[in-house]
Design an enzyme around this catalytic site. Structure first.
Site, mmCIF file in Angstrom:
data_model
loop_
_atom_site.group_PDB
_atom_site.id
_atom_site.type_symbol
_atom_site.label_atom_id
_atom_site.label_comp_id
_atom_site.label_asym_id
_atom_site.label_seq_id
_atom_site.Cartn_x
_atom_site.Cartn_y
_atom_site.Cartn_z
ATOM 1 N N PRO A 179 44.311 36.392 8.271
ATOM 2 C CA PRO A 179 45.067 37.444 7.665
ATOM 3 C C PRO A 179 46.139 36.905 6.787
ATOM 4 O O PRO A 179 46.641 35.844 6.881
ATOM 5 C CB PRO A 179 46.042 37.903 8.969
ATOM 6 C CG PRO A 179 45.747 36.516 10.004
ATOM 7 C CD PRO A 179 44.585 35.942 9.537
ATOM 8 N N CYS A 225 54.485 33.610 11.957
ATOM 9 C CA CYS A 225 54.759 33.908 10.587
ATOM 10 C C CYS A 225 56.345 33.199 10.492
ATOM 11 O O CYS A 225 57.086 33.630 11.121
ATOM 12 C CB CYS A 225 54.728 35.253 10.267
ATOM 13 S SG CYS A 225 55.428 35.422 8.353
ATOM 14 N N GLN A 285 45.863 42.657 12.790
ATOM 15 C CA GLN A 285 46.982 41.830 13.391
ATOM 16 C C GLN A 285 48.372 42.752 13.518
ATOM 17 O O GLN A 285 48.776 43.308 12.445
ATOM 18 C CB GLN A 285 47.294 40.739 12.588
ATOM 19 C CG GLN A 285 48.308 39.641 13.041
ATOM 20 C CD GLN A 285 48.445 38.552 12.083
ATOM 21 O OE1 GLN A 285 49.231 38.797 11.082
ATOM 22 N NE2 GLN A 285 48.302 37.270 12.567
HETATM 23 C C1 LIG Z 1 50.070 34.471 1.207
HETATM 24 C C2 LIG Z 1 49.844 34.338 2.446
HETATM 25 C C3 LIG Z 1 49.993 35.200 3.652
HETATM 26 C C4 LIG Z 1 49.762 34.961 4.939
HETATM 27 N N1 LIG Z 1 50.005 36.165 5.780
HETATM 28 C C5 LIG Z 1 49.636 35.775 7.035
HETATM 29 C C6 LIG Z 1 49.652 36.931 7.990
HETATM 30 O O1 LIG Z 1 50.017 38.073 7.628
HETATM 31 N N2 LIG Z 1 49.449 36.663 9.216
HETATM 32 C C7 LIG Z 1 49.083 35.341 9.840
HETATM 33 O O2 LIG Z 1 48.735 35.229 10.804
HETATM 34 N N3 LIG Z 1 49.021 34.505 8.856
HETATM 35 C C8 LIG Z 1 49.227 34.514 7.452
HETATM 36 N N4 LIG Z 1 49.235 33.679 6.554
HETATM 37 C C9 LIG Z 1 48.595 32.206 7.228
HETATM 38 C C10 LIG Z 1 47.105 32.233 6.794
HETATM 39 O O3 LIG Z 1 46.518 33.374 7.488
HETATM 40 C C11 LIG Z 1 46.465 30.904 7.088
HETATM 41 O O4 LIG Z 1 46.624 30.650 8.680
HETATM 42 C C12 LIG Z 1 47.184 29.685 6.486
HETATM 43 O O5 LIG Z 1 47.246 30.014 5.403
HETATM 44 C C13 LIG Z 1 46.459 28.191 6.526
HETATM 45 O O6 LIG Z 1 45.189 28.363 6.264
HETATM 46 P P1 LIG Z 1 44.396 27.161 6.003
HETATM 47 O O7 LIG Z 1 44.445 26.233 7.309
HETATM 48 O O8 LIG Z 1 42.954 27.992 5.951
HETATM 49 O O9 LIG Z 1 44.814 26.592 4.870
HETATM 50 C C14 LIG Z 1 49.574 33.738 5.381
HETATM 51 C C15 LIG Z 1 49.160 32.724 4.115
HETATM 52 C C16 LIG Z 1 49.629 32.926 2.933
HETATM 53 C C17 LIG Z 1 49.272 31.785 2.130
#
Ligand SMILES: Cc1cc2nc3c(=O)[nH]c(=O)nc-3n(C[C@H](O)[C@H](O)[C@H](O)COP(=O)(O)O)c2cc1C
Length: 113
Positions: free
Chosen positions: A16, A100, A70
């Site tokens: 997400p 978050c 979510q």
């Molecule tokens: C711009 C942005 C928005 C995100 N929005 C959400 C979100 O709405 N909900 C959530 O659970 N995680 C959110 N995340 C976290 C990501 O889903 C993800 O867990 C995080 O970037 C780590 O991913 P990776 O392990 O592939 O680097 C967001 C991350 C970024 C960079």
């Protein structure tokens, strides 16, 4: 891969991403191989009070299955009401945002708070 009774054909799941994972983006990622897509985080308050911007985030199409919604919020009662509302939609999984760290989210007691 299984998540409870949900069987995925491959382990590629679109995380997400608030501000990014709208329907168009999710469909592109599905074309590129994601087997499960997740909505942007959706406010329980916005859902329960029928805010237009929030309701738009529930938009999906039959080709987008399985998909997850979510939710985020800070009031258990509203979280429950929102989950009940979305469970009537064509959705395969409901996820709760508990990570978050963004200031405007945690200062209201949601996400990581
Ligand atoms: C711009 C942005 C928005 C995100 N929005 C959400 C979100 O709405 N909900 C959530 O659970 N995680 C959110 N995340 C976290 C990501 O889903 C993800 O867990 C995080 O970037 C780590 O991913 P990776 O392990 O592939 O680097 C967001 C991350 C970024 C960079």
């Amino acid at each position: 891969m299984n998540i409870a009774s949900l069987l995925l054909n491959n382990p590629f799941i679109l995380a997400p991403l608030a501000g990014y994972t709208d329907l168009s983006f999710r469909l592109l990622c599905r074309e590129m191989g994601a087997d499960l897509t997740v909505s942007e985080m959706i406010s329980c308050h916005g859902l329960v009070y029928g805010q237009e911007k929030t309701l738009i985030m529930l938009k999906t199409v039959p080709e987008e299955r399985p998909w997850a919604i979510q939710l985020f919020g800070n009031e258990p009662e509203l979280m429950g009401q929102a989950a009940a509302l979305v469970s009537k939609k064509p959705v395969d999984l409901i996820d709760i945002n508990m990570g978050c760290p963004v200031r405007k989210v945690i200062k209201k007691g949601s996400g990581a708070a």
